[in-house]
Design an enzyme around this catalytic site. Structure first.
Site, short mmCIF file in Angstrom:
data_model
loop_
_atom_site.label_atom_id
_atom_site.label_comp_id
_atom_site.label_asym_id
_atom_site.label_seq_id
_atom_site.Cartn_x
_atom_site.Cartn_y
_atom_site.Cartn_z
N ASP A 124 0.85 -1.19 0.00
CA ASP A 124 0.00 0.00 0.00
C ASP A 124 0.89 1.24 0.00
OD1 ASP A 124 -2.46 -1.33 0.05
OD2 ASP A 124 -2.46 -1.47 2.23
N ASP A 142 -7.06 -1.43 -4.55
CA ASP A 142 -8.12 -1.08 -3.59
C ASP A 142 -9.05 -0.03 -4.18
OD1 ASP A 142 -6.86 -2.77 -1.75
OD2 ASP A 142 -5.74 -1.12 -0.85
#
Length: 172
Positions: A124, A142
């Site tokens: 991330d 995401d």
């Protein structure tokens, strides 16, 4: 293999899944090559690029579960991906919102699945915040999943109206 499936169904939108899968993987590899773990660079007053590893699911759910979650979430992502491909194959090409939603969710699920299988965590790096409030870091996969989910919700609320309008126009 029946090529008409790709011409007449949502499978025609698989290109969108692969596009987001590639963008996701390229951006993650760029972050890994450019940043040290936990390094953060401010881009805007509310947006940083921050390299982190997510061992869990959304919002780091079960990230400290001891390791079993890696394969559990990988299996879930795999099963969801298979289901999405089947649904794309059964969805009419004219149902564009639904096709795009499935394709985006599929691309995101595959992007995070690749990370889980190869590394044991998801990479991330998108970090949004305001003053002392910080949204958990996320990635392109995401984002694709969230936009796809939003389109599914939108389709659920508008699909009946669109079908009703189609039926009315056929009756005239």
């Amino acid at each position: 293999m029946n090529l008409s499936l790709f011409k007449e169904t949502g499978l025609r939108w698989l290109w969108l899944s692969f596009l987001f899968l590639i963008i996701d993987q390229v951006t993650k590899q760029w972050v890994v090559a450019t940043f040290d773990l936990y390094e953060s660079v401010q881009v805007l007053p509310f947006f940083n690029l921050t390299y982190v590893h997510n061992l869990g699911a959304a919002f780091s759910f079960l990230s400290d579960a001891g390791g079993w979650q890696r394969w559990f979430f990988a299996a879930v992502a795999f099963l969801v991906s298979v289901a999405l491909i089947v649904w794309l194959g059964k969805t009419r090409l004219t149902e564009q919102k639904l096709c795009i939603a499935y394709a985006l969710i599929l691309g995101g699920a595959l992007g995070n699945l690749i990370d889980r299988v190869l590394f044991g965590y998801v990479i991330d790096f998108i970090h949004v915040y305001y003053e002392n409030w910080h949204y958990p870091a996320f990635n392109i996969a995401d984002s694709a999943i969230c936009v796809g989910a939003g389109l599914l919700i939108w389709d659920a609320f508008t699909n009946n109206n669109e079908n009703s309008n189609d039926e009315l126009s056929k009756e005239k």
